[in-house]
Enzyme design. Structure first.
Site, short mmCIF file in Angstrom:
data_model
loop_
_atom_site.label_atom_id
_atom_site.label_comp_id
_atom_site.label_asym_id
_atom_site.label_seq_id
_atom_site.Cartn_x
_atom_site.Cartn_y
_atom_site.Cartn_z
N LEU A 24 0.76 -1.13 -0.02
CA LEU A 24 -0.04 -0.06 0.07
C LEU A 24 0.76 1.17 -0.05
O LEU A 24 1.51 1.58 1.09
CB LEU A 24 -0.84 -0.07 1.17
CG LEU A 24 -1.58 -1.46 1.27
CD1 LEU A 24 -2.46 -1.25 2.61
CD2 LEU A 24 -2.62 -1.54 0.18
N GLU A 25 1.00 1.90 -0.97
CA GLU A 25 1.79 3.24 -1.09
C GLU A 25 0.78 4.49 -0.95
O GLU A 25 1.26 5.47 -0.67
CB GLU A 25 2.34 3.40 -2.65
CG GLU A 25 3.27 2.44 -2.84
CD GLU A 25 4.84 2.90 -2.12
OE1 GLU A 25 5.21 2.40 -1.17
OE2 GLU A 25 5.34 4.09 -2.51
N ARG A 26 -0.62 4.26 -0.81
CA ARG A 26 -1.56 5.04 -0.41
C ARG A 26 -2.86 4.56 0.22
O ARG A 26 -3.01 3.39 0.02
CB ARG A 26 -1.87 6.02 -1.61
CG ARG A 26 -2.71 5.01 -2.83
CD ARG A 26 -2.99 5.55 -3.97
NE ARG A 26 -1.90 6.03 -4.58
CZ ARG A 26 -1.73 7.15 -4.91
NH1 ARG A 26 -1.92 8.23 -4.67
NH2 ARG A 26 -0.34 7.27 -5.70
N ARG A 81 6.91 0.26 3.45
CA ARG A 81 8.33 0.98 3.51
C ARG A 81 8.73 0.76 5.23
O ARG A 81 7.99 0.27 6.03
CB ARG A 81 7.94 2.31 3.47
CG ARG A 81 7.79 2.94 1.83
CD ARG A 81 7.57 4.05 1.81
NE ARG A 81 7.21 4.49 0.35
CZ ARG A 81 7.82 5.05 -0.74
NH1 ARG A 81 8.99 5.54 -0.16
NH2 ARG A 81 7.48 5.23 -1.76
N ARG A 119 10.37 -2.71 3.56
CA ARG A 119 11.38 -2.54 2.36
C ARG A 119 12.36 -1.49 2.96
O ARG A 119 11.93 -0.30 3.48
CB ARG A 119 10.26 -1.64 1.19
CG ARG A 119 9.63 -2.63 0.68
CD ARG A 119 8.78 -1.98 -0.41
NE ARG A 119 7.76 -1.29 -0.01
CZ ARG A 119 7.13 -0.14 -0.49
NH1 ARG A 119 7.56 0.24 -1.52
NH2 ARG A 119 5.64 -0.06 -0.09
#
Ligand SMILES: *[C@@H]1O[C@H](CO)[C@@H](O)[C@H](O)[C@H]1NC(C)=O
Ligand SMILES: *[C@@H]1O[C@H](CO)[C@@H](O)[C@H](O)[C@H]1NC(C)=O
Length: 295
Positions: free
Chosen positions: A151-153, A187, A211
């Protein structure tokens, strides 16, 4: 190229790592390497990735649109035909194949309990044991092994916790069903964003891939963040996520994987292994063929 120079010494080093590994890091190495596949059609087939004997799990990426009644799978131009057979081939070799949801686009969100249950319903019927009429199955009757959250957002309204709990109910160990590996690939920053934290706080995630690349803070401070992750979720196995691309910020030279990353992460008793981003770069650089001995 730094990696090319390194390769000359790599086979000697790999041997040394095995020997030293057995002596010093007794028991904490796992040999587990997960790779992401599906981000570049020039990376070769899923079958080829599994036949490389480099990886112990493959995550297909991404289901990049969901949450508003529409679903879309983006495999960067890989033809769908044959992927179902490749999945079965990987599974036959003992390599589980998972599907990651999310990614770098903007077509996804999960802003209500209903949206979360609808996504579960879609996943179950399109990729797992369900067979609801009218739901197309991109990989035919292949039954995947897990779901990953990448999920980047997101927003505070997102209900990935509801999705996770629903998936966990279908984690069938024994009987005619199958285990369902529930994973997340955030992240490094700890604590994670609230929408992910609420999901991982359920305590039911089997693995988290942290990450440590492509983010200036992660490149600098990941050791501290990693220690917080592993302490916060003792029932979850933690994988350190590294890039195989020397061109990507945060790339770790194999020598430093050996001397720094591996010994640092393997101090945790819930250390799980390495995650490599991604198969495309890995095929170009052969990064995993070197670092897998340190995992
Ligand atoms: C292996 O893990 C244990 C905790 O389970 C830790 O105390 C020990 O330092 C680790 N060993 C190495 C070599 O990192
Ligand atoms: C990676 O391995 C393949 C197959 O062994 C080889 O053909 C290729 O030259 C290697 N690439 C690099 C950058 O070492």
């Amino acid at each position: 190229m730094a990696l090319a120079r390194w390769r000359a010494a790599a086979s000697v080093m790999a041997l040394a790592a095995i020997v030293i590994g057995q002596a010093a890091a007794a028991g904490n190495k796992t040999g587990q390497v997960t790779v992401f596949w599906g981000r570049n059609k020039d990376e070769g087939t899923l079958r080829e990735a599994c036949d490389s004997d480099l990886y112990t799990m493959v995550i297909i990426s991404f289901l990049d649109v969901y949450g508003h009644g529409r679903y879309h799978l983006d495999l960067s131009g890989h033809p769908l035909a044959g992927i179902g057979d490749d999945i079965k081939h990987c599974q036959y070799k003992g390599i589980p194949v998972s599907l990651s949801v999310g990614g770098f686009g903007s077509g996804y969100s999960l802003p209500s309990k209903k949206a979360a249950l609808d996504l579960f319903d879609h996943l179950w019927n399109a990729y797992f044991g369900g067979n609801k009429p009218g739901v197309s199955r991109p990989f035919g009757d292949a039954w995947l092994d897990g779901v990953d959250l990448f999920l980047e957002r997101g927003t505070a309204a997102d209900r990935y916790d509801v999705l996770a709990l629903e998936l966990a109910k279908h984690n069938i160990r024994g009987g005619p069903g199958k285990p369902l590996h529930l994973t997340a690939t955030p992240r490094c920053g700890f604590p994670p964003a609230g929408y992910l934290k609420r999901a991982v706080d359920t305590g039911i995630f089997e693995r988290v891939h942290v990450r440590i690349y492509d983010d200036p803070d992660c490149e600098a401070y990941w050791h501290r963040e990693w220690d917080e992750w592993v302490a916060a979720y003792p029932a979850t196995r933690f994988y350190v996520g590294m890039t195989a691309s020397e061109m990507t910020h945060g790339w770790v030279h194999p020598k430093n994987v050996y001397y720094d990353v591996a010994p640092s992460v393997q101090k945790a008793d819930n250390y799980g292994g390495f995650m490599i981003w991604d198969r495309y770069y890995d095929k170009l650089t052969n990064y995993t063929s070197i670092v897998k001995y340190y995992a």
